[in-house]
Design a protein around this motif. Structure first.
Motif, PDB file in Angstrom:
ATOM      1  N   GLU A 132     -16.105  21.155  16.783  1.00  0.00           N
ATOM      2  CA  GLU A 132     -17.553  21.060  16.584  1.00  0.00           C
ATOM      3  C   GLU A 132     -17.956  21.670  15.242  1.00  0.00           C
ATOM      4  OE1 GLU A 132     -18.781  22.632  20.318  1.00  0.00           O
ATOM      5  OE2 GLU A 132     -18.790  20.645  21.262  1.00  0.00           O
ATOM      6  N   LYS A 142     -17.044  19.309  12.539  1.00  0.00           N
ATOM      7  CA  LYS A 142     -17.983  18.175  12.563  1.00  0.00           C
ATOM      8  C   LYS A 142     -19.268  18.533  11.803  1.00  0.00           C
ATOM      9  CE  LYS A 142     -20.217  15.149  15.648  1.00  0.00           C
ATOM     10  NZ  LYS A 142     -20.800  14.942  16.933  1.00  0.00           N
ATOM     11  N   ILE A 143     -19.756  19.741  12.063  1.00  0.00           N
ATOM     12  CA  ILE A 143     -20.984  20.169  11.365  1.00  0.00           C
ATOM     13  C   ILE A 143     -20.736  20.211   9.857  1.00  0.00           C
ATOM     14  CG2 ILE A 143     -22.594  22.118  11.035  1.00  0.00           C
ATOM     15  CD1 ILE A 143     -22.098  22.742  14.073  1.00  0.00           C
ATOM     16  N   SER A 180     -20.417  16.737   8.443  1.00  0.00           N
ATOM     17  CA  SER A 180     -21.717  16.070   8.425  1.00  0.00           C
ATOM     18  C   SER A 180     -22.552  16.560   7.237  1.00  0.00           C
ATOM     19  CB  SER A 180     -22.404  16.343   9.762  1.00  0.00           C
ATOM     20  OG  SER A 180     -23.770  16.193   9.656  1.00  0.00           O
ATOM     21  N   LYS A 181     -22.480  17.877   6.968  1.00  0.00           N
ATOM     22  CA  LYS A 181     -23.236  18.443   5.846  1.00  0.00           C
ATOM     23  C   LYS A 181     -22.706  17.923   4.516  1.00  0.00           C
ATOM     24  CE  LYS A 181     -24.073  22.937   7.099  1.00  0.00           C
ATOM     25  NZ  LYS A 181     -23.583  24.276   6.906  1.00  0.00           N
ATOM     26  N   GLY A 238     -21.514  13.403   5.404  1.00  0.00           N
ATOM     27  CA  GLY A 238     -22.457  12.503   6.076  1.00  0.00           C
ATOM     28  C   GLY A 238     -22.175  12.360   7.558  1.00  0.00           C
ATOM     29  N   GLU A 239     -23.212  11.868   8.246  1.00  0.00           N
ATOM     30  CA  GLU A 239     -23.194  11.738   9.706  1.00  0.00           C
ATOM     31  C   GLU A 239     -22.065  10.822  10.182  1.00  0.00           C
ATOM     32  OE1 GLU A 239     -25.449  12.835  13.138  1.00  0.00           O
ATOM     33  OE2 GLU A 239     -25.532  13.486  11.072  1.00  0.00           O
ATOM     34  N   LYS A 240     -21.922   9.679   9.469  1.00  0.00           N
ATOM     35  CA  LYS A 240     -20.970   8.662   9.916  1.00  0.00           C
ATOM     36  C   LYS A 240     -19.540   9.229   9.939  1.00  0.00           C
ATOM     37  CE  LYS A 240     -19.753   4.026   8.613  1.00  0.00           C
ATOM     38  NZ  LYS A 240     -19.260   3.764   7.275  1.00  0.00           N
ATOM     39  N   GLU A 241     -19.189   9.942   8.838  1.00  0.00           N
ATOM     40  CA  GLU A 241     -17.844  10.510   8.750  1.00  0.00           C
ATOM     41  C   GLU A 241     -17.641  11.558   9.839  1.00  0.00           C
ATOM     42  OE1 GLU A 241     -19.727   9.798   6.264  1.00  0.00           O
ATOM     43  OE2 GLU A 241     -18.495   8.395   5.113  1.00  0.00           O
ATOM     44  N   ALA A 242     -18.723  12.313  10.121  1.00  0.00           N
ATOM     45  CA  ALA A 242     -18.616  13.385  11.115  1.00  0.00           C
ATOM     46  C   ALA A 242     -18.358  12.821  12.511  1.00  0.00           C
ATOM     47  CB  ALA A 242     -19.881  14.226  11.111  1.00  0.00           C
ATOM     48  N   ASN A 243     -18.862  11.609  12.749  1.00  0.00           N
ATOM     49  CA  ASN A 243     -18.706  11.035  14.087  1.00  0.00           C
ATOM     50  C   ASN A 243     -17.258  10.723  14.449  1.00  0.00           C
ATOM     51  OD1 ASN A 243     -21.332  11.303  14.577  1.00  0.00           O
ATOM     52  ND2 ASN A 243     -21.906   9.219  13.989  1.00  0.00           N
ATOM     53  N   ASP A 294     -15.909  12.726  17.135  1.00  0.00           N
ATOM     54  CA  ASP A 294     -16.287  12.508  18.529  1.00  0.00           C
ATOM     55  C   ASP A 294     -15.083  12.030  19.336  1.00  0.00           C
ATOM     56  OD1 ASP A 294     -18.814  13.314  18.192  1.00  0.00           O
ATOM     57  OD2 ASP A 294     -19.635  11.316  17.781  1.00  0.00           O
TER      58      ASP A 294
END
Ligand code: PEP
Ligand code: MG
Length: 607
Positions: free
Chosen positions: A84, A87-88, A91-92, A95-100, A103
């Protein structure tokens, strides 16, 4: 690495803390290694791992099986938290897409069928939990891997990744990479390669402690350049540590103290306060002239492998960037960069040097600087092997790309070019022929460059020392690379900690070689500088000046102390010291003479 702070540690009278109590739980253990990079730091450890986890295998009694499942549950929790956090971070930064992407990793940790299977395996086999996790995840991975469907095969890769992390958490080792670390830690590792060091997030690293390595291994040089304290050659360190231990490393003396007690921390805390005062005193003299008390000038240049280090050199008052190690760019990217990409990187370096001259050294890959992506053959003796100029002369495309990139930046600022690891005149002539070819190619295309660019070569092999009079006819300057010169002259691998005691820059053979190079350079009227790590060791400074040194290039951090010391003795004293030292027979005598000379001059500010 000797330093004013080293004198400080030995001279401060320590007042122990009144409330000092013995730690009840963990006892302090001191390990002795090799001082890598000066400084002291203390913090929780973080185990740095490069590759696969070694999975322990031992039997578990029935009564212990439940405890094994609790261990697994805790490790799953820890793994989830780490992912997690990653992921944060992703994302920072990306970007969001790469962070996903992460999941999918989190989903593996929720997979009931998988964990039921692991539990069954534990009860059926009576093996420890690591072994069961390894066996079951491997079975799942193999299954996914043979499926045609690409999506499912990727799930197999996710599973492999996550099981590695889970296993590391079970065996108490932290996953490779520093990005996920919340608090900065002391990095501990069996060994550390230059590419590992290049990929570390240095803001998360308080210090480095390794089992192997020597004072001049490139990972250590990089740590020193970024001001991260390091102790290497600690042999059993990683075995002596358990998860949750704290470590104090003293990069001046080469000590690592596991779970230091209050008394030790207090001693180092007191040193720290005094150290800050000394730092200010040294910084106060940064803008004063770099000369001995009788006016003999000394050029202080900075070694660098990044824009930050160039800026650091400038902040610390360097006159030039005396050595830019280009391989750092190749290692950071883990590939051979194109001409344009190199041009952009060198341009940043030259720009950040703010009009000061930059000596760009051509590629010195090989030895301990290995680029995984170029698939080289394994060498039995990499430091004596296909390294530096030898590699470039056999790879004309790569060499020409680099030469053109360097030449192109020579049109934008003061740039010199330098060839590493030259061992004969023929090699140097060949390298210069490539340089002429690169010039012709640029001329044909009408691309500007400095046609009068100064050309230098490193003097770092014994043969180059012996024939430096011949090499002098081919170049404008020499730069003495004592890191390699010491290893080749004394036949002591610079990164082998088993024989680190033989790696002696104070050896009379080294001093005599230096004397020879300075003498020949003077006769041939060519500039000579010195950029190996002894340049940053203030003890050597008066000897080097006595031998004829006019400039040196060290890590930028070390310049204030060098300059401070250089302003506290005379040129005449240097000549006398040099004459005395040239008569000495043993490294220990030479080391002692340099140490007493140094301490006599700086003790006033330590006491
Ligand atoms: C040296 O050998 O002293 C030197 C400066 O080069 P490197 O440490 O990069 O081999
Ligand atoms: Mg070298």
């Amino acid at each position: 690495m000797f330093s004013i702070y080293f004198v400080l540690i030995h001279n401060v009278e320590f007042v122990f803390h009144k409330n000092f109590k013995m730690s009840e739980k963990k006892h302090e253990i001191t390990l002795y290694g090799i001082p890598g990079s000066p400084g002291v730091s203390h913090g929780l450890i973080f185990r740095f791992l490069h590759g696969d986890v070694e999975v322990p295998h031992y039997p578990i009694s029935k009564s212990e099986q439940l405890a094994e499942l609790v261990r697994l549950r805790d490790a799953v929790g820890k793994t989830r938290t780490q992912i997690e956090e990653i992921k944060i971070g992703v994302s920072k930064n990306l970007g969001e897409k790469e962070a996903n992407i992460f999941d999918a990793h989190l989903l593996v940790l929720e997979d009931k069928a998988l964990f039921d299977d692991i539990e069954k395996d534990l009860y059926n086999t009576g093996d420890n939990i690591e072994q069961c996790v390894h066996r079951v995840t491997q079975k799942y991975h193999d299954y996914f891997n043979q499926i045609e469907d690409e999506y499912l095969r990727e799930r197999g890769a996710d599973l492999k990744d996550i099981s590695k992390r889970l296993l590391r958490n079970l065996v108490g080792e932290t996953a490779a990479g520093t990005a996920f670390l919340g608090e900065p830690r002391i990095l501990v590792s069996e060994d550390l390669s230059p590419s590992d060091t290049a990929s570390l997030d240095r803001s998360k690293i308080l210090g480095i402690a390794t089992n192997t390595g020597g004072r001049t291994s490139h990972a250590v040089i990089m740590a020193r350049a970024s001001g991260v304290p390091a102790v290497v050659g600690l042999r059993s360190l990683t075995d002596d540590l358990t998860d949750g231990d704290t470590l104090l490393i003293d990069g001046f003396e080469g000590l690592a103290i596991i779970n230091p007690e209050e008394e030790t921390l207090f001693k180092y805390g007191k040193v720290g306060i005094k150290r800050k005062k000394i730092k200010h005193l040294l910084e106060d003299e940064i803008s004063l002239p770099a000369e001995t008390i009788d006016g003999h000038k000394i050029g202080f240049h900075a070694n660098a492998d990044s824009v930050e280090e160039v800026k650091n050199g400038i902040r610390n008052g360097c006159d030039e960037v005396g050595l830019f190690r280009t391989e750092s760019i190749f290692l950071k990217k883990n590939q051979i960069p194109s001409e344009d990409l190199q041009f952009d990187e060198y341009k940043q370096i030259v720009k950040s040097a703010k009009g000061k001259s930059v000596t760009i050294r051509t590629l010195d890959l090989g030895g301990d600087k290995i680029l995984d992506s170029i698939g080289r053959e394994r060498e039995e003796n990499p430091f004596m092997g296909f390294r530096a100029i030898r590699y470039c002369l056999r790879n004309p495309e790569i060499f020409l790309d680099q030469l053109r990139a360097v030449l192109r930046v020579s049109a934008l600022g003061k740039v010199k070019i330098m060839f590493p690891m030259i061992s004969g005149v023929g090699e140097l002539i060949k390298a210069k022929e490539f340089l002429s070819e690169a010039m012709n190619q640029l001329t044909e295309k009408g691309v500007p460059f400095d046609s009068e660019i100064k050309i230098g070569c490193m003097i770092e092999t014994p043969s180059a020392v012996t024939i430096c009079d011949l090499l002098a006819g081919e170049v404008d300057f020499f730069s003495i690379g004592t890191n390699d010169l010491v290893q080749y002259l004394l036949a002591v691998d610079r990164i082998n900690n088993q024989i680190a005691y033989l790696y002696e820059p104070h050896h009379p053979a080294v001093v005599r070689s230096l004397a020879h190079i300075f003498k020949v350079a003077k006769e041939k009227q060519i500039d000579v500088t010195l950029c190996g790590e002894i340049a940053g060791d203030p003890h050597f400074l008066p000897l080097l000046i006595g031998l004829g040194l006019e400039s040196l290039s060290s890590s930028g951090n070390l310049i204030p102390e060098l300059k401070f010391f250089g302003r506290r003795f005379s040129f005449q004293e240097c000549i006398k010291l040099k004459d005395d030292i040239l008569k000495m027979r043993r490294p220990s005598e030479i080391k002692e003479a340099l140490k007493s000379f140094y301490e006599e001059k700086v003790i006033e500010i330590v006491l």
